[in-house]
Design an enzyme around this catalytic site. Structure first.
Site, PDB file in Angstrom:
ATOM      1  N   CYS A   2     -35.429 -24.113  21.498  1.00 58.92           N
ATOM      2  CA  CYS A   2     -36.187 -25.373  21.372  1.00 58.92           C
ATOM      3  C   CYS A   2     -36.416 -25.717  19.905  1.00 58.92           C
ATOM      4  O   CYS A   2     -36.455 -24.858  19.044  1.00 58.92           O
ATOM      5  CB  CYS A   2     -37.545 -25.234  22.046  1.00 58.92           C
ATOM      6  SG  CYS A   2     -37.453 -24.774  23.767  1.00 58.92           S
ATOM      7  N   ARG A  27     -29.318 -26.064  17.202  1.00 58.31           N
ATOM      8  CA  ARG A  27     -29.981 -24.935  17.890  1.00 58.31           C
ATOM      9  C   ARG A  27     -29.634 -24.893  19.371  1.00 58.31           C
ATOM     10  O   ARG A  27     -29.929 -23.937  20.065  1.00 58.31           O
ATOM     11  CB  ARG A  27     -31.504 -25.039  17.721  1.00 58.31           C
ATOM     12  CG  ARG A  27     -31.994 -24.954  16.290  1.00 58.31           C
ATOM     13  CD  ARG A  27     -33.395 -25.534  16.130  1.00 58.31           C
ATOM     14  NE  ARG A  27     -34.407 -24.734  16.766  1.00 58.31           N
ATOM     15  CZ  ARG A  27     -35.127 -23.795  16.137  1.00 58.31           C
ATOM     16  NH1 ARG A  27     -34.892 -23.551  14.862  1.00 58.31           N
ATOM     17  NH2 ARG A  27     -36.047 -23.108  16.748  1.00 58.31           N
ATOM     18  N   TRP A  74     -34.599 -26.022  25.046  1.00 58.80           N
ATOM     19  CA  TRP A  74     -33.586 -25.089  25.566  1.00 58.80           C
ATOM     20  C   TRP A  74     -34.291 -24.400  26.733  1.00 58.80           C
ATOM     21  O   TRP A  74     -35.197 -23.581  26.527  1.00 58.80           O
ATOM     22  CB  TRP A  74     -33.172 -24.089  24.487  1.00 58.80           C
ATOM     23  CG  TRP A  74     -32.376 -22.933  24.983  1.00 58.80           C
ATOM     24  CD1 TRP A  74     -32.837 -21.693  25.333  1.00 58.80           C
ATOM     25  CD2 TRP A  74     -30.962 -22.874  25.214  1.00 58.80           C
ATOM     26  NE1 TRP A  74     -31.818 -20.896  25.761  1.00 58.80           N
ATOM     27  CE2 TRP A  74     -30.661 -21.574  25.694  1.00 58.80           C
ATOM     28  CE3 TRP A  74     -29.926 -23.781  25.057  1.00 58.80           C
ATOM     29  CZ2 TRP A  74     -29.350 -21.191  26.016  1.00 58.80           C
ATOM     30  CZ3 TRP A  74     -28.630 -23.386  25.381  1.00 58.80           C
ATOM     31  CH2 TRP A  74     -28.352 -22.109  25.859  1.00 58.80           C
ATOM     32  N   ASN A 100     -42.118 -23.902  21.968  1.00 60.24           N
ATOM     33  CA  ASN A 100     -40.901 -23.094  21.866  1.00 60.24           C
ATOM     34  C   ASN A 100     -41.332 -21.667  22.149  1.00 60.24           C
ATOM     35  O   ASN A 100     -42.213 -21.142  21.473  1.00 60.24           O
ATOM     36  CB  ASN A 100     -40.305 -23.222  20.450  1.00 60.24           C
ATOM     37  CG  ASN A 100     -39.019 -22.428  20.315  1.00 60.24           C
ATOM     38  OD1 ASN A 100     -38.488 -21.927  21.316  1.00 60.24           O
ATOM     39  ND2 ASN A 100     -38.527 -22.303  19.097  1.00 60.24           N
ATOM     40  N   GLY A 101     -40.748 -21.031  23.174  1.00 58.44           N
ATOM     41  CA  GLY A 101     -41.138 -19.650  23.492  1.00 58.44           C
ATOM     42  C   GLY A 101     -41.293 -19.468  24.993  1.00 58.44           C
ATOM     43  O   GLY A 101     -40.893 -20.317  25.790  1.00 58.44           O
ATOM     44  N   GLU A 481     -13.113  -5.410  24.582  1.00 56.64           N
ATOM     45  CA  GLU A 481     -13.922  -6.470  23.950  1.00 56.64           C
ATOM     46  C   GLU A 481     -13.707  -6.484  22.443  1.00 56.64           C
ATOM     47  O   GLU A 481     -13.584  -7.550  21.836  1.00 56.64           O
ATOM     48  CB  GLU A 481     -15.395  -6.285  24.296  1.00 56.64           C
ATOM     49  CG  GLU A 481     -16.369  -7.228  23.604  1.00 56.64           C
ATOM     50  CD  GLU A 481     -16.117  -8.709  23.900  1.00 56.64           C
ATOM     51  OE1 GLU A 481     -15.338  -9.021  24.833  1.00 56.64           O
ATOM     52  OE2 GLU A 481     -16.675  -9.550  23.184  1.00 56.64           O
ATOM     53  N   LYS A 485     -12.343  -9.726  20.378  1.00 52.59           N
ATOM     54  CA  LYS A 485     -13.037 -10.310  19.225  1.00 52.59           C
ATOM     55  C   LYS A 485     -12.067 -10.508  18.068  1.00 52.59           C
ATOM     56  O   LYS A 485     -12.037 -11.548  17.434  1.00 52.59           O
ATOM     57  CB  LYS A 485     -14.186  -9.395  18.763  1.00 52.59           C
ATOM     58  CG  LYS A 485     -15.449  -9.446  19.563  1.00 52.59           C
ATOM     59  CD  LYS A 485     -16.146 -10.773  19.549  1.00 52.59           C
ATOM     60  CE  LYS A 485     -15.912 -11.730  20.645  1.00 52.59           C
ATOM     61  NZ  LYS A 485     -15.801 -11.647  21.972  1.00 52.59           N
ATOM     62  N   GLU A 488      -9.155 -13.227  18.793  1.00 49.63           N
ATOM     63  CA  GLU A 488      -9.526 -14.636  18.986  1.00 49.63           C
ATOM     64  C   GLU A 488     -10.049 -15.279  17.707  1.00 49.63           C
ATOM     65  O   GLU A 488     -10.068 -16.501  17.604  1.00 49.63           O
ATOM     66  CB  GLU A 488     -10.524 -14.795  20.120  1.00 49.63           C
ATOM     67  CG  GLU A 488     -11.895 -14.219  19.894  1.00 49.63           C
ATOM     68  CD  GLU A 488     -12.841 -14.532  21.058  1.00 49.63           C
ATOM     69  OE1 GLU A 488     -12.657 -15.550  21.737  1.00 49.63           O
ATOM     70  OE2 GLU A 488     -13.750 -13.749  21.298  1.00 49.63           O
ATOM     71  N   HIS A 504       1.488   6.320  27.531  1.00 51.01           N
ATOM     72  CA  HIS A 504       2.438   5.716  28.489  1.00 51.01           C
ATOM     73  C   HIS A 504       3.009   4.426  27.926  1.00 51.01           C
ATOM     74  O   HIS A 504       3.084   3.410  28.629  1.00 51.01           O
ATOM     75  CB  HIS A 504       1.714   5.480  29.822  1.00 51.01           C
ATOM     76  CG  HIS A 504       1.127   6.729  30.397  1.00 51.01           C
ATOM     77  ND1 HIS A 504       1.849   7.644  31.132  1.00 51.01           N
ATOM     78  CD2 HIS A 504      -0.112   7.261  30.259  1.00 51.01           C
ATOM     79  CE1 HIS A 504       1.070   8.656  31.458  1.00 51.01           C
ATOM     80  NE2 HIS A 504      -0.127   8.458  30.944  1.00 51.01           N
ATOM     81  N   LYS A 603     -15.715 -23.302  23.552  1.00 52.04           N
ATOM     82  CA  LYS A 603     -16.846 -22.424  23.850  1.00 52.04           C
ATOM     83  C   LYS A 603     -16.989 -22.225  25.356  1.00 52.04           C
ATOM     84  O   LYS A 603     -17.343 -21.161  25.806  1.00 52.04           O
ATOM     85  CB  LYS A 603     -18.151 -23.008  23.285  1.00 52.04           C
ATOM     86  CG  LYS A 603     -19.364 -22.117  23.480  1.00 52.04           C
ATOM     87  CD  LYS A 603     -19.171 -20.753  22.827  1.00 52.04           C
ATOM     88  CE  LYS A 603     -20.287 -19.794  23.154  1.00 52.04           C
ATOM     89  NZ  LYS A 603     -19.980 -18.411  22.742  1.00 52.04           N
TER      90      LYS A 603
HETATM   91  C1  AGP Z   1     -15.194 -14.712  24.344  1.00 52.77           C
HETATM   92  O1  AGP Z   1     -15.458 -14.520  22.955  1.00 52.77           O
HETATM   93  C2  AGP Z   1     -14.620 -16.087  24.617  1.00 52.77           C
HETATM   94  N1  AGP Z   1     -15.429 -17.109  24.063  1.00 52.77           N
HETATM   95  C3  AGP Z   1     -14.251 -16.274  26.076  1.00 52.77           C
HETATM   96  O2  AGP Z   1     -13.450 -15.180  26.484  1.00 52.77           O
HETATM   97  C4  AGP Z   1     -15.436 -16.363  27.064  1.00 52.77           C
HETATM   98  O3  AGP Z   1     -16.062 -15.109  27.181  1.00 52.77           O
HETATM   99  C5  AGP Z   1     -14.882 -16.784  28.438  1.00 52.77           C
HETATM  100  O4  AGP Z   1     -14.299 -18.051  28.303  1.00 52.77           O
HETATM  101  C6  AGP Z   1     -15.968 -16.826  29.523  1.00 52.77           C
HETATM  102  O5  AGP Z   1     -16.941 -17.773  29.169  1.00 52.77           O
HETATM  103  P1  AGP Z   1     -18.339 -17.758  29.999  1.00 52.77           P
HETATM  104  O6  AGP Z   1     -18.977 -16.435  29.719  1.00 52.77           O
HETATM  105  O7  AGP Z   1     -19.106 -18.913  29.448  1.00 52.77           O
HETATM  106  O8  AGP Z   1     -18.003 -17.904  31.445  1.00 52.77           O
END
Ligand code: AGP
Length: 608
Positions: A2, A27, A74, A100-101, A481, A485, A488, A504, A603
């Site tokens: 928020c 934000r 938010w 906010n909180g 993961e 990171k 990407e 393998h 995103k």
């Molecule tokens: C991860 O860094 C990516 N941004 C992407 O793999 C993301 O995790 C995936 O698209 C799933 O998104 P969500 O968690 O919003 O469903």
């Protein structure tokens, strides 16, 4: 998160407040509102969605108002909607409040006020606060706010106005930042400096437990216990861009670092230590329903899929319930075998990922109970699931998911412990896990403080064309993961593998130009991982190990070692991922990549 902006002075308040909100858009928010004070009284307007919708609602409003406040919300309690948007007002429409909180004891306060005859219009925790101020109000707004806050548990940054005090804003802080701005015949209140920097760089930061009475002539600051505070005016030298990122170069780095501050939000109010059991009311499932579950499916995409894999290890070990983790994009087109004893978790930061939403709908159509583990309150997955748990990571602006991952893993840890305690985990075992969970935020901070070492390693390998990430057991998903990171945001080809699986095939890739990141913690498979490290070194591969603090043996057997503190084995991904997030970030920066918006990525993937 928020955003709050307040103004009292000699200029028209509306444009100052709206532009201030626009400075806070970064934000993340889902609704916006404004309260304006004029000689005729209090005017409140609020809209769900973007600030532009609020501006449209205000377009025809005539208001000679030099005093008011505004808010971007938010959502944490109560879906994003016009009704739930701030400001909230008392029943007589004389007092308005923005917040906010999270008010943790809002249910108890709501019952208390209900018994006093107060009527509630929204499902938010915030509305309780404005009625509580009204309950305590006699003739001084600051005194009423102070009295109300003595009854509140939780976090708040608030601003309050009243038509009975047309030239005053009362602001108070506990856990959510608030800053006062000093102008010439005008003064400001805001969640952060970016909302007022175009008007003044002279500020006073409130600290927790303080309350301020702001007028156009100045501001008086006291503690909640009414002890006067004399705090000097500071001058802000940051640029706006720097402020939005709190001084970090990128949102991603800010979000990596804020994990030690945000992770308590994933378990705050959800741990019953005496019984060694998490409390997750949002699951909307009775204990006997949860006990009847014979099979669990977890479906997700990307980073959320990696968090799902960690959940599989945790739930199967703690609750002995079979778990299958499914890529949502695959699950939705298979003909999955599902019955009424199947429980499906959909994990999603955005709550809008098309494949995950489709998979969830398919499972629901076939009779499964569906629960959402989501960050964005009121998102589609959250709304369509039968229940769930919000991960409370706050807005994640960087496209590469960092704090959402650790919050997802934290929430899945709570679920696994809850399911385990319903079956055969003892109170002591539950308490051990809870004790370890509560130490995680400080341990994350400890790892973050070793960032310089990670940066030096990044400097040695940022020109590599390939990386291999290896892990075993519950840290195999962490390796996946870490690889995601890196690939990407730096566009380096990186693969995550179970350490034993390297023999393998992938071992053919190993040579002196291949950095291999190995999660080698002191756990039951440590010796096996050390053998894998030896195989890599025998082929001139460079090994970067993530190891347990105190393990001096490994240092002689790898090229670099980054230590993490000891914790419960099932919680280690919460710590082992931190150096991998930092490594990916610094390598990407050294390669000149656009870290917060990597090429080709969105995103939230809301299309198939
Ligand atoms: C991860 O860094 C990516 N941004 C992407 O793999 C993301 O995790 C995936 O698209 C799933 O998104 P969500 O968690 O919003 O469903």
């Amino acid at each position: 998160m928020c955003g709050i902006v307040g103004y009292v002075g000699h200029r028209q308040a509306m444009p100052i407040l709206i532009n201030g909100l626009k400075r806070l858009e970064y934000r993340g928010y889902d609704s916006a509102g404004i309260a304006l004070m004029s000689e005729t009284g209090l005017t409140v307007a609020k809209e769900s969605g973007k600030i532009a919708r609020l501006e449209q609602a205000l377009a025809d409003m005539e208001c000679d108002c030099t005093h008011g406040m505004a808010h971007t919300r938010w959502a944490t309690h109560g879906e994003p909607s016009q009704l739930n948007a701030h400001p909230h007002t008392d029943s007589d429409h004389e007092i308005a409040l923005v917040h906010n909180g999270i008010i943790e004891n809002y249910r108890a306060l709501r019952e208390f006020l209900g018994r006093q005859g107060f009527i509630f219009r929204t499902e938010t925790d915030t509305e309780v606060l404005v009625h509580l101020i009204r309950f305590h109000y006699k003739d001084n707004l600051t005194d009423a706010v102070r009295a109300a806050l003595t009854q509140v548990d939780g976090t708040y940054g608030i601003a309050v106005v009243s038509s009975r005090h047309p030239r005053v804003i009362v602001a108070a802080r506990m856990g959510s930042p608030l800053v006062l701005g000093r102008g010439d015949g005008e003064n400001f209140v805001a969640s952060d400096v970016s909302a007022m920097l175009e008007h003044t760089n002279k500020v006073v930061y409130l600290t927790d437990g303080e309350i301020a009475t702001v007028t156009s002539e100045g501001f008086d600051v006291t503690t909640i216990q009414n002890v006067k505070i004399d705090r000097p005016i500071e001058e802000v030298s940051w640029t706006l861009d720097q402020i939005e990122k709190e001084g970090y170069d990128h949102f991603m780095l800010k979000e990596i670092h804020e994990q030690s501050r945000t992770l308590p939000n994933a378990f705050r109010g959800r741990l019953n230590w005496d019984e060694g059991i998490p409390r997750l009311g949002g699951l909307n499932m009775q204990i006997d329903e949860l006990r009847r579950i014979k099979r669990i499916i977890i479906t997700a995409c990307g980073t959320s899929w990696h968090a799902s894999l960690i959940g599989e290890y945790q739930i199967e070990e703690l609750a002995r319930v079979p778990v299958e983790v499914e890529y949502a994009s695959e699950f939705r087109y298979r003909s999955p075998i599902i019955d009424e004893n199947t429980l499906l978790f959909a994990i999603s930061q955005s709550g809008e990922t098309a494949d995950t939403l489709a998979a969830m709908r398919e499972a629901k159509h076939r009779g499964a109970t569906v629960l959402g583990l989501v960050n964005v309150v009121g998102s589609t997955i959250a709304r369509e699931s039968d229940g769930g748990v919000y991960i409370h990571a706050g807005p994640e602006i960087g496209v590469a998911s960092t704090k959402a991952f650790t919050h997802q893993v934290m929430v899945v840890s709570l679920i696994a412990t809850l399911l385990g305690r319903m079956r055969h985990l003892s109170v002591q075992q539950g308490q051990e896990i809870i004790d370890a969970i509560q130490k995680i935020p400080d341990q994350v901070q400890e790892i973050l403080e070793a960032e310089e070492q990670v940066k030096q390693i990044a400097d040695e390998y940022y020109k590599a064309n390939n990386f291999l990430y290896l892990g075993r057991g519950i840290n195999f998903p962490t390796a996946l993961e870490g690889a995601l990171k890196l690939k990407e945001i730096s566009y380096i080809h990186a693969e995550g593998y179970p350490a034993a699986e390297m023999k393998h095939g992938p071992i053919a890739l190993i040579d002196k130009s291949m950095p291999v990141v190995v999660i080698a913690l002191q756990d039951p498979v440590y010796d096996k991982v050390m053998s894998n490290i030896a195989e890599v070194r025998a082929r001139k591969g460079k090994v970067i190990a993530i190891a347990t603090e105190g393990d001096t043996e490994i240092a002689e057997r790898v090229n670099h070692v980054i230590y993490i503190p000891k914790t419960n084995r099932l919680l280690t991904p919460l710590l082992s991922i931190i150096p991998l997030q930092l490594l990916a970030y610094h390598i990407a920066v050294m390669r000149g990549c656009h870290v917060d918006q990597p090429r080709n990525l969105a995103k939230s993937v809301t299309v198939e």
